[in-house]
Design a protein around this motif. Structure first.
Motif, PDB file in Angstrom:
ATOM      1  N   GLY A  51       0.814  -1.191   0.000  1.00 33.64           N
ATOM      2  CA  GLY A  51       0.000   0.000   0.000  1.00 33.64           C
ATOM      3  C   GLY A  51       0.856   1.253   0.000  1.00 33.64           C
ATOM      4  O   GLY A  51       2.089   1.196   0.154  1.00 33.64           O
ATOM      5  N   PRO A  52       0.222   2.411  -0.142  1.00 37.22           N
ATOM      6  CA  PRO A  52       0.991   3.666  -0.106  1.00 37.22           C
ATOM      7  C   PRO A  52       1.548   3.932   1.294  1.00 37.22           C
ATOM      8  O   PRO A  52       0.979   3.499   2.297  1.00 37.22           O
ATOM      9  CB  PRO A  52      -0.060   4.720  -0.511  1.00 37.22           C
ATOM     10  CG  PRO A  52      -1.367   4.104  -0.128  1.00 37.22           C
ATOM     11  CD  PRO A  52      -1.219   2.638  -0.331  1.00 37.22           C
ATOM     12  N   SER A  53       2.666   4.620   1.382  1.00 35.54           N
ATOM     13  CA  SER A  53       3.284   4.914   2.663  1.00 35.54           C
ATOM     14  C   SER A  53       2.470   5.979   3.392  1.00 35.54           C
ATOM     15  O   SER A  53       1.819   6.830   2.783  1.00 35.54           O
ATOM     16  CB  SER A  53       4.721   5.440   2.422  1.00 35.54           C
ATOM     17  OG  SER A  53       4.690   6.585   1.592  1.00 35.54           O
TER      18      SER A  53
END
Length: 470
Positions: A468-470
């Protein structure tokens, strides 16, 4: 006077006797990779008109009397260099001046030095009169030169068929490509195209005959090798050749294979008509013919009519497409039968054109391609499009939002010989831990509804894991 010089006709004296002066090689030198040296023989009564016409087109002719002396000369030999692009234009100019091509020689040269050659380059190579094409006679010669002697032609055909057969059985794309490199089929195919475009019956018939016989030899060689490998058990006895990808992809015509054949024929025609290299086009022509011929031989060796007839159908479609595309490319570039330049009505020209054997054979081949293999190809393309649409319709449901479609493959191995189910292979990506046991059944039902044909659907799942995105 320099040790080597071209001679330019400077003045006319004593009737038709030319007086020449030397022109230095170090003045007005023009070097080109596409130059022609023309030699024409004219009668004494035509000399003035021909020379004036040449000079009017910035050509510097060299006039040599044919005879023991200038006074006894009844004809003259005229020589001059030209850019390749200017050959047809100058020949038209000479024809308008009353010259009949009873004696004409066109050769290749590396460089030329004449006072006005740079003007010819500016007009025909760099200027508005540029037309990158060769003369009819030169294109006929180039097509003949591409076709090797029978011993070399059939020998290389056998070798390429053996390599292609090994590549298909081993499912090795590298070996299949290697067979294309050594295949000599381009010469015969382009001979047929040139013969059809220029109305040369003998050339067209010879090209078609060489193509058909060569591919028949390739089929026999492939069948003999396949039977020998199978009998000697060098190939596993349980091998199902219909499941080998390299063989299955050549068991029936398809849209992409048709595109390859059309592009190969068109590229060959353009290469012949210009200074572009033609040899590299041979790989594309071989790609459309040699592996298919090897697949026919394998189908014969394994006694599988579906593979043999399907590959033979593909081979027939590709050969007809190559010849047709090459002919259309030459017509588009302005090449026509020589008798079309003669005066006469359009009806007379059409009657002469459709009276040639090349035209009728070309029409028969086109008809067979459209009515037979062409109709089969159209039905297969329609089925493939409907099957792909059915797959996409199922995956558009909200419960399959997490799936990503990778590819849809349809096998046409039966070539219409039986009523067995078509095989559709679908590849999708899915998240780790998710299962979709009913997907293949739902896709199968949707394709049956869309096509009205029975299918067997195989779904290959590839797991996907993304951060997933940070």
């Amino acid at each position: 006077m320099p040790p080597v010089a071209f001679w330019e006709v400077a003045a006319w004296r004593n009737g038709l006797r030319p007086v020449a002066r030397p022109v230095s090689l170090f003045r007005d030198r023009v070097v080109s990779s596409a130059m022609r040296h023309l030699q024409i023989r004219v009668e004494a009564g035509e000399l003035d008109a021909v020379v004036d016409a040449l000079r009017g087109e910035d050509v510097d002719p060299v006039v040599l009397p044919v005879g023991e002396s200038d006074a006894d000369a009844r004809s003259y030999l005229i020589e001059f260099p030209l850019p390749t692009e200017a050959v047809d234009r100058i020949r038209e100019t000479l024809s308008e001046a009353g010259f009949e091509e009873r004696y004409l020689v066109i050769g290749n040269i590396e460089s030329a030095t004449t006072p006005h050659y740079d003007r010819l380059v500016e007009r025909y190579v760099e200027g508005d009169e540029e037309e990158e094409r060769v003369s009819n006679e030169e294109i006929l010669t180039k097509a003949h030169d591409l076709n090797p002697q029978p011993t070399a032609y059939y020998g290389m055909t056998v070798l390429s068929a053996l390599v292609a057969t090994a590549g298909l059985l081993l499912d090795s794309p590298a070996l299949v490509v290697g067979s294309m490199v050594i295949a000599p089929q381009i010469g015969a195919a382009l001979m047929a195209s040139v013969g059809a475009a220029l109305g040369e019956d003998d050339m067209f018939t010879g090209g078609v005959r060489s193509t058909v016989v060569g591919l028949a030899v390739a089929i026999v060689a492939a069948a003999a090798l396949g039977w020998g490998l199978k009998t000697a058990q060098f190939v596993p006895s349980a091998l199902n050749v219909t499941t080998v990808q390299q063989i299955a992809s050549r068991s029936s015509p398809g849209l992409l294979t048709l595109v390859v054949a059309l592009c190969a024929g068109a590229a060959g025609g353009v290469g012949l008509a210009t200074e572009l290299p033609v040899s590299i086009v041979g790989v594309a022509v071989a790609a459309a013919t040699v592996p298919a011929a090897a697949a026919v031989g394998i189908g014969v060796a394994w006694a599988i009519p579906a593979v043999a007839v399907g590959a033979l159908t593909l081979l027939a479609v590709n050969v007809a497409s190559i010849v047709l595309a090459g002919t259309l490319a030459l017509w588009y570039l302005g090449y026509r039968p020589s008798y079309w330049d003669s005066p006469g009505s359009t009806r007379r020209r059409l009657r002469s054109f459709f009276g040639t054997r090349a035209t009728w054979v070309a029409l028969v081949l086109l008809g067979l391609t459209v009515l037979g293999p062409g109709s089969l190809l159209a039905s297969q393309i329609a089925f493939e499009n409907r099957a792909t649409g059915g797959v996409q319709t199922v995956l558009d449901d909200s419960e399959y939002d997490s799936l990503e479609l990778l590819s849809v493959g349809v096998e046409f191995g039966t070539a219409g010989l039986d009523d067995g189910p078509r095989r559709v292979t679908v590849a999708v990506q899915h998240p780790v831990g998710r299962q979709y046991p009913e997907l293949s059944s739902r896709i199968g039902d949707r394709i049956r509804e869309a096509t009205g044909e029975d299918v067997v659907v195989t779904v290959n799942f590839e797991q996907r894991s993304r951060s997933g995105p940070s």
